[in-house]
Write a protein that holds these residues in place. Structure first.
Motif, PDB file in Angstrom:
ATOM      1  N   SER A  16       0.856  -1.181   0.000  1.00 43.57           N
ATOM      2  CA  SER A  16       0.000   0.000   0.000  1.00 43.57           C
ATOM      3  C   SER A  16       0.892   1.231   0.000  1.00 43.57           C
ATOM      4  N   ALA A  22      -4.189  -0.587   2.119  1.00 41.63           N
ATOM      5  CA  ALA A  22      -4.137  -1.211   3.447  1.00 41.63           C
ATOM      6  C   ALA A  22      -5.540  -1.341   4.031  1.00 41.63           C
ATOM      7  N   LYS A  43       3.005  -7.104   4.803  1.00 42.27           N
ATOM      8  CA  LYS A  43       3.384  -6.013   3.903  1.00 42.27           C
ATOM      9  C   LYS A  43       4.599  -6.470   3.099  1.00 42.27           C
TER      10      LYS A  43
END
Length: 200
Positions: A16, A22, A43
């Motif tokens: 993101s 996100a 992530k």
């Protein structure tokens, strides 16, 4: 007496850039958890060796990225290239896969990002799970608050105005992403039950 089924493990591997994607990833997580899955959110631009191992042990991996210039972000592309180590060893062979993306435009060539995810999954010999929703907001009786208001079939597409922050992610797109999370978790349960039946 039947033995309780082990909850499926779903990992969400996403990037993101500004926080919008996100929000979508969190919605996918919430949907999968609601369906009984154990969920890991990773992530990809900060991925550790331990998190690679979480992906390796997952029943399903959901790929997510904003759509930048008609494809996934550079950070996600780097993750995809790094996954080639798993390709050589067939580590993700027969896992489930799904995907989601966000852009400022209603289209924004998001389909190309989802197709990139599908190709990545296919190269790893994974099984792609579609969104499983009819398109919304495509008749005079529809509205922007419909599930799948942007009309994607391959995965979850979200749209956020370019001058709004993560709080501006459309509520219908969040609900659509939650649906995708539930669908991948429920499909993982079916696959796990099938494996047990075949092995019995």
């Amino acid at each position: 007496m039947t033995t309780p089924a082990v909850p499926p493990v779903v990992s969400i591997a996403y990037h993101s850039g500004y926080g919008h994607t996100a929000v979508v990833a969190e919605a996918v997580r919430a949907g999968a958890a609601d369906a009984g899955a154990t969920v890991h959110v990773i992530k990809v631009d900060e991925i550790s060796d331990e998190q690679w191992e979480l992906l390796d042990a997952s029943d399903a991996i959901v790929f997510g990225s904003p759509t930048y210039m008609g494809t996934a972000s550079g950070a996600f592309h780097q993750f995809a290239e790094d996954s080639s180590k798993r390709w050589f060893t067939d580590t993700w062979h027969n896992k489930l896969a799904a995907g989601f993306t966000n852009s400022a435009s209603k289209s924004g060539d998001k389909l190309h990002t989802l197709q990139f995810f599908q190709t990545l999954a296919a190269q790893h010999a994974m099984h792609w799970v579609s969104l499983g929703l009819k398109p919304g907001w495509n008749s005079t009786e529809g509205s922007e608050n419909d599930l799948n208001r942007l009309g994607f079939f391959s995965g979850a597409g979200a749209q956020t105005n370019s001058d709004e922050g993560p709080d501006g992610v459309h509520k219908a797109d969040i609900a659509t992403a939650e649906h995708l999370g539930r669908r991948i978790a429920e499909t993982a349960k079916v696959f796990a039950a099938g494996r047990e039946a075949v092995a019995a």
